[in-house]
Design an enzyme around this catalytic site. Sequence first.
Site, PDB file in Angstrom:
ATOM      1  N   ASP A  12      -8.577   3.747   3.948  1.00 38.99           N
ATOM      2  CA  ASP A  12      -7.890   4.928   4.135  1.00 38.99           C
ATOM      3  C   ASP A  12      -7.673   5.023   5.804  1.00 38.99           C
ATOM      4  O   ASP A  12      -7.291   6.068   6.182  1.00 38.99           O
ATOM      5  CB  ASP A  12      -8.332   6.209   3.538  1.00 38.99           C
ATOM      6  CG  ASP A  12      -8.313   5.854   1.992  1.00 38.99           C
ATOM      7  OD1 ASP A  12      -7.455   5.009   1.624  1.00 38.99           O
ATOM      8  OD2 ASP A  12      -9.091   6.617   1.157  1.00 38.99           O
ATOM      9  N   LEU A  32      -9.337  -1.074  -5.866  1.00 41.12           N
ATOM     10  CA  LEU A  32     -10.431  -0.159  -5.599  1.00 41.12           C
ATOM     11  C   LEU A  32     -11.562  -1.120  -4.895  1.00 41.12           C
ATOM     12  O   LEU A  32     -12.510  -0.228  -4.528  1.00 41.12           O
ATOM     13  CB  LEU A  32     -10.862   0.360  -6.694  1.00 41.12           C
ATOM     14  CG  LEU A  32     -10.245   1.696  -7.543  1.00 41.12           C
ATOM     15  CD1 LEU A  32     -10.727   2.064  -8.934  1.00 41.12           C
ATOM     16  CD2 LEU A  32     -10.009   2.663  -6.651  1.00 41.12           C
ATOM     17  N   ILE A  48     -11.413  -4.670   1.157  1.00 42.36           N
ATOM     18  CA  ILE A  48     -10.748  -5.769   1.475  1.00 42.36           C
ATOM     19  C   ILE A  48     -11.772  -6.351   2.651  1.00 42.36           C
ATOM     20  O   ILE A  48     -12.154  -5.687   3.532  1.00 42.36           O
ATOM     21  CB  ILE A  48      -9.313  -5.566   2.004  1.00 42.36           C
ATOM     22  CG1 ILE A  48      -8.495  -4.918   1.145  1.00 42.36           C
ATOM     23  CG2 ILE A  48      -8.843  -6.984   2.405  1.00 42.36           C
ATOM     24  CD1 ILE A  48      -8.403  -5.763  -0.283  1.00 42.36           C
ATOM     25  N   GLU A  68       5.184   8.635  -4.954  1.00 44.98           N
ATOM     26  CA  GLU A  68       4.852   7.301  -4.673  1.00 44.98           C
ATOM     27  C   GLU A  68       5.905   6.247  -5.122  1.00 44.98           C
ATOM     28  O   GLU A  68       6.141   5.107  -4.492  1.00 44.98           O
ATOM     29  CB  GLU A  68       3.405   6.926  -5.435  1.00 44.98           C
ATOM     30  CG  GLU A  68       2.272   7.762  -5.101  1.00 44.98           C
ATOM     31  CD  GLU A  68       0.992   7.511  -5.343  1.00 44.98           C
ATOM     32  OE1 GLU A  68       0.107   7.337  -4.593  1.00 44.98           O
ATOM     33  OE2 GLU A  68       0.762   7.174  -6.775  1.00 44.98           O
ATOM     34  N   ASN A 126      -1.471  -0.335   2.075  1.00 43.68           N
ATOM     35  CA  ASN A 126      -2.055   0.485   1.072  1.00 43.68           C
ATOM     36  C   ASN A 126      -1.327   1.790   0.625  1.00 43.68           C
ATOM     37  O   ASN A 126      -0.579   2.550   1.529  1.00 43.68           O
ATOM     38  CB  ASN A 126      -3.502   0.559   1.179  1.00 43.68           C
ATOM     39  CG  ASN A 126      -4.234   1.541   0.193  1.00 43.68           C
ATOM     40  OD1 ASN A 126      -4.000   1.059  -1.105  1.00 43.68           O
ATOM     41  ND2 ASN A 126      -5.068   2.522   0.400  1.00 43.68           N
ATOM     42  N   HIS A 154      -1.988   6.075  -0.392  1.00 43.16           N
ATOM     43  CA  HIS A 154      -3.106   6.915  -0.784  1.00 43.16           C
ATOM     44  C   HIS A 154      -2.554   8.165  -1.069  1.00 43.16           C
ATOM     45  O   HIS A 154      -1.384   8.713  -0.628  1.00 43.16           O
ATOM     46  CB  HIS A 154      -4.133   7.179   0.282  1.00 43.16           C
ATOM     47  CG  HIS A 154      -5.193   7.921   0.123  1.00 43.16           C
ATOM     48  ND1 HIS A 154      -6.302   7.428  -0.756  1.00 43.16           N
ATOM     49  CD2 HIS A 154      -5.517   9.317   0.113  1.00 43.16           C
ATOM     50  CE1 HIS A 154      -7.181   8.310  -0.801  1.00 43.16           C
ATOM     51  NE2 HIS A 154      -6.704   9.263  -0.389  1.00 43.16           N
ATOM     52  N   SER A 213       1.394   1.624 -12.263  1.00 40.96           N
ATOM     53  CA  SER A 213       2.493   2.272 -12.294  1.00 40.96           C
ATOM     54  C   SER A 213       3.255   2.065 -10.994  1.00 40.96           C
ATOM     55  O   SER A 213       4.433   1.769 -11.019  1.00 40.96           O
ATOM     56  CB  SER A 213       2.404   3.500 -12.531  1.00 40.96           C
ATOM     57  OG  SER A 213       1.916   4.645 -11.644  1.00 40.96           O
ATOM     58  N   ASN A 214       2.644   1.890 -10.008  1.00 40.82           N
ATOM     59  CA  ASN A 214       3.168   1.772  -8.398  1.00 40.82           C
ATOM     60  C   ASN A 214       3.580   0.194  -8.634  1.00 40.82           C
ATOM     61  O   ASN A 214       4.502  -0.092  -8.108  1.00 40.82           O
ATOM     62  CB  ASN A 214       2.292   2.051  -7.326  1.00 40.82           C
ATOM     63  CG  ASN A 214       2.233   3.367  -7.144  1.00 40.82           C
ATOM     64  OD1 ASN A 214       2.995   4.045  -6.458  1.00 40.82           O
ATOM     65  ND2 ASN A 214       1.220   4.056  -7.635  1.00 40.82           N
TER      66      ASN A 214
HETATM   67  C1  GRF Z   1      -2.138   5.750  -6.705  1.00 49.18           C
HETATM   68  O1  GRF Z   1      -2.224   7.103  -6.871  1.00 49.18           O
HETATM   69  C2  GRF Z   1      -2.306   5.336  -5.441  1.00 49.18           C
HETATM   70  O2  GRF Z   1      -1.877   6.256  -4.290  1.00 49.18           O
HETATM   71  C3  GRF Z   1      -3.874   4.928  -5.355  1.00 49.18           C
HETATM   72  O3  GRF Z   1      -3.953   4.559  -6.419  1.00 49.18           O
HETATM   73  C4  GRF Z   1      -3.088   5.093  -7.666  1.00 49.18           C
HETATM   74  C5  GRF Z   1      -2.692   3.923  -8.354  1.00 49.18           C
HETATM   75  O4  GRF Z   1      -1.972   4.363  -9.571  1.00 49.18           O
HETATM   76  N1  GRF Z   1      -4.026   4.298  -4.301  1.00 49.18           N
HETATM   77  P1  GRF Z   1      -1.041   3.135 -10.320  1.00 49.18           P
HETATM   78  O5  GRF Z   1      -2.160   2.452 -10.922  1.00 49.18           O
HETATM   79  O6  GRF Z   1      -0.061   2.751  -9.650  1.00 49.18           O
HETATM   80  O7  GRF Z   1      -0.366   4.142 -11.362  1.00 49.18           O
END
Ligand code: GRF
Length: 192
Positions: free
Chosen positions: A143, A83, A86, A172, A100, A102, A13-14
Site C-alpha cells: 500500500d 493478498l 509481489i 471501487e 492495486n 485499497h 467483484s472488482n
Molecule cells: C477490495 O476491497 C479491494 O480494495 C481490496 O480487496 C478487495 C477485493 O474485493 N484490495 P473483491 O474480491 O474484488 O470483491
Amino acid sequence: MKNIAIFASGTGSNAAAIMDRFIEYDDIFVSLAATNKPDAGVLDEAHERGVPTRVFTKKELHDEDYMHDLLLGIDVVVLAGFLLKIPPFLVEAFQGRMINIHPSLLPKYGGKGMYGMRVHEAVLENNEKESGITIHYVSENYDEGDILRQEKVSISQRDTARTIALKVQKLEHEHYPKIVEKLVRSLPENYD
Ligand code: GRF
C-alpha cells in the site's frame, strides 16, 4: 492491442467489473485472471466470461522463470484483492504498469494485515468522517506506491462497518475499471 492480467485472491467483484468493461473492446483484452487460491471466486467470474485462468502457488509467484512465462505479452497487471506480496523482480518488471486498489484513503488504514472488514472497522472506531478508495502503483511495500487516484465517501453517524464497506465497494466498481483503461491507453506502443 494491449493485454491485462488480473491477480485476485478473493470473491473477485472488482475483477468482474474490470472484465466487464473490456468485454467488447477489440484493442484491450483481459487475457488472464490469476490467483493463489484454488477456490477463489475470481475463477468462476473469469470462466463465465471466457477469460483464461491460472492458479499459482506462493513459490511459483517467486519463481522468475515461471512468472516470466505466465506474463509473456501482458502489458498491465491489475491487483484486485490479491493478498500475497509481489516479489521485487515483478515490481521492477512492471514498474508503472502494475496497480492495486485499497479500500481506504491511504496512507490511512493501509499496510500489512489491513484488508477486508478490518479496514472499515478501524475507520468506524476512529470516528472518521470520510473514507474511500485509493488506486496506486505497486511498490515493494504494501500500500505504499504512488497514488493514481483517490475517491471519497462520507460517513454518517448511522453507518456501520458493513455499510461503509458497501459504499466503498460501489466506488471501487465505478472507478477501478476506468483507471485501468486510462493507464492502459497511456502506455506507449513499445516500452521495453
Ligand atoms: C477490495 O476491497 C479491494 O480494495 C481490496 O480487496 C478487495 C477485493 O474485493 N484490495 P473483491 O474480491 O474484488 O470483491
